[in-house]
Design an enzyme around this catalytic site. Structure first.
Site, PDB file in Angstrom:
ATOM      1  N   PRO A 179       0.798  -1.223   0.000  1.00 58.72           N
ATOM      2  CA  PRO A 179       0.000   0.000   0.000  1.00 58.72           C
ATOM      3  C   PRO A 179       0.831   1.274   0.000  1.00 58.72           C
ATOM      4  O   PRO A 179       1.866   1.356   0.661  1.00 58.72           O
ATOM      5  CB  PRO A 179      -0.835  -0.123   1.284  1.00 58.72           C
ATOM      6  CG  PRO A 179      -0.117  -1.116   2.123  1.00 58.72           C
ATOM      7  CD  PRO A 179       0.528  -2.065   1.176  1.00 58.72           C
ATOM      8  N   ASN A 180       0.361   2.248  -0.777  1.00 60.08           N
ATOM      9  CA  ASN A 180       0.902   3.607  -0.858  1.00 60.08           C
ATOM     10  C   ASN A 180       2.236   3.720  -1.592  1.00 60.08           C
ATOM     11  O   ASN A 180       2.732   4.831  -1.790  1.00 60.08           O
ATOM     12  CB  ASN A 180       1.050   4.228   0.541  1.00 60.08           C
ATOM     13  CG  ASN A 180      -0.281   4.378   1.238  1.00 60.08           C
ATOM     14  OD1 ASN A 180      -1.228   4.890   0.648  1.00 60.08           O
ATOM     15  ND2 ASN A 180      -0.382   3.920   2.482  1.00 60.08           N
ATOM     16  N   TYR A 220      10.588   9.621   1.823  1.00 65.22           N
ATOM     17  CA  TYR A 220      10.690   8.700   0.694  1.00 65.22           C
ATOM     18  C   TYR A 220      11.301   9.334  -0.560  1.00 65.22           C
ATOM     19  O   TYR A 220      11.485   8.638  -1.564  1.00 65.22           O
ATOM     20  CB  TYR A 220       9.302   8.141   0.351  1.00 65.22           C
ATOM     21  CG  TYR A 220       8.687   7.372   1.489  1.00 65.22           C
ATOM     22  CD1 TYR A 220       9.111   6.081   1.792  1.00 65.22           C
ATOM     23  CD2 TYR A 220       7.700   7.940   2.284  1.00 65.22           C
ATOM     24  CE1 TYR A 220       8.552   5.374   2.846  1.00 65.22           C
ATOM     25  CE2 TYR A 220       7.133   7.242   3.341  1.00 65.22           C
ATOM     26  CZ  TYR A 220       7.570   5.959   3.621  1.00 65.22           C
ATOM     27  OH  TYR A 220       7.023   5.259   4.661  1.00 65.22           O
ATOM     28  N   ASN A 243       8.105  -5.221  -0.781  1.00 63.10           N
ATOM     29  CA  ASN A 243       7.983  -4.109   0.161  1.00 63.10           C
ATOM     30  C   ASN A 243       6.523  -4.106   0.602  1.00 63.10           C
ATOM     31  O   ASN A 243       5.673  -3.557  -0.094  1.00 63.10           O
ATOM     32  CB  ASN A 243       8.360  -2.785  -0.496  1.00 63.10           C
ATOM     33  CG  ASN A 243       8.325  -1.620   0.477  1.00 63.10           C
ATOM     34  OD1 ASN A 243       7.707  -1.699   1.539  1.00 63.10           O
ATOM     35  ND2 ASN A 243       8.981  -0.526   0.118  1.00 63.10           N
ATOM     36  N   ALA A 261       2.854  -0.805   5.042  1.00 65.74           N
ATOM     37  CA  ALA A 261       2.382  -0.886   6.426  1.00 65.74           C
ATOM     38  C   ALA A 261       1.994  -2.304   6.833  1.00 65.74           C
ATOM     39  O   ALA A 261       1.981  -2.624   8.030  1.00 65.74           O
ATOM     40  CB  ALA A 261       1.189   0.052   6.616  1.00 65.74           C
ATOM     41  N   HIS A 287       4.044  -4.675   9.431  1.00 63.71           N
ATOM     42  CA  HIS A 287       4.032  -4.673  10.890  1.00 63.71           C
ATOM     43  C   HIS A 287       2.877  -5.461  11.508  1.00 63.71           C
ATOM     44  O   HIS A 287       2.858  -5.637  12.727  1.00 63.71           O
ATOM     45  CB  HIS A 287       3.994  -3.224  11.383  1.00 63.71           C
ATOM     46  CG  HIS A 287       4.948  -2.336  10.640  1.00 63.71           C
ATOM     47  ND1 HIS A 287       6.319  -2.505  10.688  1.00 63.71           N
ATOM     48  CD2 HIS A 287       4.739  -1.301   9.777  1.00 63.71           C
ATOM     49  CE1 HIS A 287       6.902  -1.603   9.907  1.00 63.71           C
ATOM     50  NE2 HIS A 287       5.965  -0.870   9.346  1.00 63.71           N
ATOM     51  N   ASP A 305       2.403 -15.651   6.142  1.00 62.52           N
ATOM     52  CA  ASP A 305       2.155 -17.067   5.873  1.00 62.52           C
ATOM     53  C   ASP A 305       2.246 -17.375   4.381  1.00 62.52           C
ATOM     54  O   ASP A 305       2.735 -18.441   3.980  1.00 62.52           O
ATOM     55  CB  ASP A 305       0.780 -17.471   6.403  1.00 62.52           C
ATOM     56  CG  ASP A 305       0.742 -17.524   7.930  1.00 62.52           C
ATOM     57  OD1 ASP A 305       1.827 -17.507   8.540  1.00 62.52           O
ATOM     58  OD2 ASP A 305      -0.374 -17.562   8.489  1.00 62.52           O
ATOM     59  N   GLU A 329      12.912  -8.782   1.816  1.00 64.76           N
ATOM     60  CA  GLU A 329      12.014  -7.683   2.186  1.00 64.76           C
ATOM     61  C   GLU A 329      12.780  -6.369   2.096  1.00 64.76           C
ATOM     62  O   GLU A 329      13.906  -6.264   2.581  1.00 64.76           O
ATOM     63  CB  GLU A 329      11.486  -7.886   3.608  1.00 64.76           C
ATOM     64  CG  GLU A 329      10.545  -6.785   4.063  1.00 64.76           C
ATOM     65  CD  GLU A 329       9.978  -7.040   5.449  1.00 64.76           C
ATOM     66  OE1 GLU A 329       9.176  -7.989   5.568  1.00 64.76           O
ATOM     67  OE2 GLU A 329      10.345  -6.326   6.405  1.00 64.76           O
ATOM     68  N   SER A 363      12.885   3.636   3.532  1.00 66.99           N
ATOM     69  CA  SER A 363      13.394   4.423   4.655  1.00 66.99           C
ATOM     70  C   SER A 363      14.061   3.515   5.688  1.00 66.99           C
ATOM     71  O   SER A 363      13.924   2.283   5.634  1.00 66.99           O
ATOM     72  CB  SER A 363      12.251   5.197   5.319  1.00 66.99           C
ATOM     73  OG  SER A 363      11.328   4.289   5.909  1.00 66.99           O
ATOM     74  N   ARG A 405      12.602   5.331  12.805  1.00 65.45           N
ATOM     75  CA  ARG A 405      11.293   5.989  12.739  1.00 65.45           C
ATOM     76  C   ARG A 405      10.438   5.563  13.940  1.00 65.45           C
ATOM     77  O   ARG A 405      10.964   5.127  14.963  1.00 65.45           O
ATOM     78  CB  ARG A 405      10.628   5.652  11.408  1.00 65.45           C
ATOM     79  CG  ARG A 405      11.448   6.127  10.202  1.00 65.45           C
ATOM     80  CD  ARG A 405      10.740   5.826   8.906  1.00 65.45           C
ATOM     81  NE  ARG A 405       9.496   6.590   8.793  1.00 65.45           N
ATOM     82  CZ  ARG A 405       8.573   6.353   7.872  1.00 65.45           C
ATOM     83  NH1 ARG A 405       8.758   5.359   7.000  1.00 65.45           N
ATOM     84  NH2 ARG A 405       7.472   7.079   7.826  1.00 65.45           N
TER      85      ARG A 405
END
Length: 409
Positions: free
Chosen positions: A271-272, A284, A336, A339, A342, A349, A360, A364, A369
């Site tokens: 996402p994003n 970023y 990547n 969010a 986390h 899985d 992965e 940043s 952070r």
């Protein structure tokens, strides 16, 4: 098709269009600004600051001279000021077909107003500067161009269509149908009712008789028999035609794999990530998502890898793509998760179910952070985690997978 060169003012979309055109036409892409940065070991902005604009313009000319000798069937994007020199315009014409992506000053301004890496726009009134420069360069752009494509209010599909249509080689001129005595004889035969043009290799006087005549009544009969075809050897007269042959069913045999085949890799962005260059630029950077696609595509060309890039803002879609990698021959995954890193145990899985090398990546430094970013539930399912290296982290991840695939450390 030969080389296609894209010219135009900064912000007209040369790099993005070149990347998509290279995918569509299956030709490698080259960006002269990136060539110069790689050779000089510094960014365009640093070159302007340290060496001056005149030195940079000389570097552009040198890059074109090099491409004239080496570029074969490439999509080439050149800097906005490159066509200003007469020598450069001549070189562009010699290299390939030149396409000018033309845009209005207001369109250009909206696209580049937030980009701090444009040395020529570091002034009090960037829009006025764009209007002034565009007016100065207009004549040079049009003189250099073989094709002009207006890009305002057009999507990529429309722009690519116009470029392909305008740069496609002209069809060969039609050959005269009848010439000399041979032509007269052919015309006489072709004037006969039911005439079929003879296969390649037959002499004019040895042409078939029309289907359905007495001489060829046997031919359709054979053709109607189940499992039979009909074969004529070039140069054989009608009465000497070959005997009917039996079609044989042969099992399909897959071609042997060739040495040095392309590795099939997958890059997944969560996402994003599609908002690169828009979201949190201080974290970023200002490079947009198309730039990321560009460097990944060029990395694939450089290391002989077929790299598919997938992006989604939805957890289920990412899981579906990971699972699809199990079946489609993917040999390595760079991910990547954004969010989802986390808290998505579902993505974790899915990754754990695929046994290919996995890396992965985070643009940043997640360890410097917010505290919640320090924990990754997906990293344990991967072979390595790379963070804080910017977009270059993707390239490092690809290198790791290719080396790991060869059994090296």
């Amino acid at each position: 098709m030969g080389n296609v060169i894209l010219i135009g003012f900064m912000g007209c979309g040369k790099s993005s269009v070149a990347l998509k055109l290279s995918y569509r036409m299956k030709q490698p892409m080259t960006d002269t600004d990136r060539l110069i940065e790689k050779k000089q070991g510094k960014t365009i902005k640093e070159i302007f600051e340290q060496d001056g604009e005149e030195a940079f313009r000389s570097m552009e000319t040198e890059a074109l001279r090099s491409l004239k000798e080496t570029a074969k069937s490439q999509i080439i994007s050149v800097g906005g000021g490159t066509p200003m020199k007469e020598e450069n315009r001549a070189l562009l014409k010699e290299i390939g077909k030149v396409v000018y992506l033309r845009a209005k000053p207001e369109t250009l301004y909206e696209r580049v107003k937030a980009d701090t890496n444009r040395p020529l726009l570091q002034c009090d009134d960037p829009l006025l500067k764009i209007r002034t420069l565009l007016e100065e360069r207009k004549e040079a752009y049009e003189a250099a161009a073989d094709l002009i494509v207006d890009v305002d209010d057009k999507n990529f599909g429309q722009i690519l269509y116009e470029i392909e249509k305008g740069t496609r080689p002209a069809p060969r001129a039609a050959r005269p149908r009848f010439e000399g005595k041979e032509g007269e004889l052919r015309a006489a035969f072709e004037g006969r009712e039911g005439y079929k043009r003879p296969p390649f290799g037959l002499k004019e006087g040895e042409a078939h008789q029309p289907f359905g005549t007495k001489e060829t009544d046997a031919r359709p009969a054979y053709g109607r028999r189940e499992g039979y075809g009909f074969h004529f050897k070039p140069g054989i007269r009608e009465g000497e035609a070959g005997q009917p042959f039996k079609r044989e069913e042969r099992p399909y045999k897959a071609p042997a794999q060739t040495k040095g085949r392309l590795k099939k890799l997958l890059v997944i962005n969560g996402p994003n990530l599609n908002f690169l260059g828009i979201r949190e630029k201080s974290v970023y950077g200002t490079r947009d998502y198309n730039y990321l696609l560009d460097i990944i595509a060029r990395k694939g060309i450089a290391c002989r890898a077929s790299i598919d890039v997938f992006q989604s803002n939805h957890e289920g879609a990412i899981i579906d793509r990971i699972q699809a990698a199990y079946f489609d021959g993917t040999e390595g995954i760079v991910i990547n998760p954004g969010a989802y890193t986390h808290y998505s145990y579902a993505i974790r899985d899915a990754l754990a179910s695929i046994t290919v090398p996995k890396v992965e990546v985070h643009i940043s430094n997640i360890m410097e952070r917010e505290e919640f970013r320090h924990v990754s539930v997906t990293a344990p399912a991967c072979d390595r985690q790379i963070y804080g290296h910017g977009l270059d982290g993707y390239l490092e991840a690809i290198d790791f997978i290719l080396v790991n695939d060869k059994g090296q450390e």
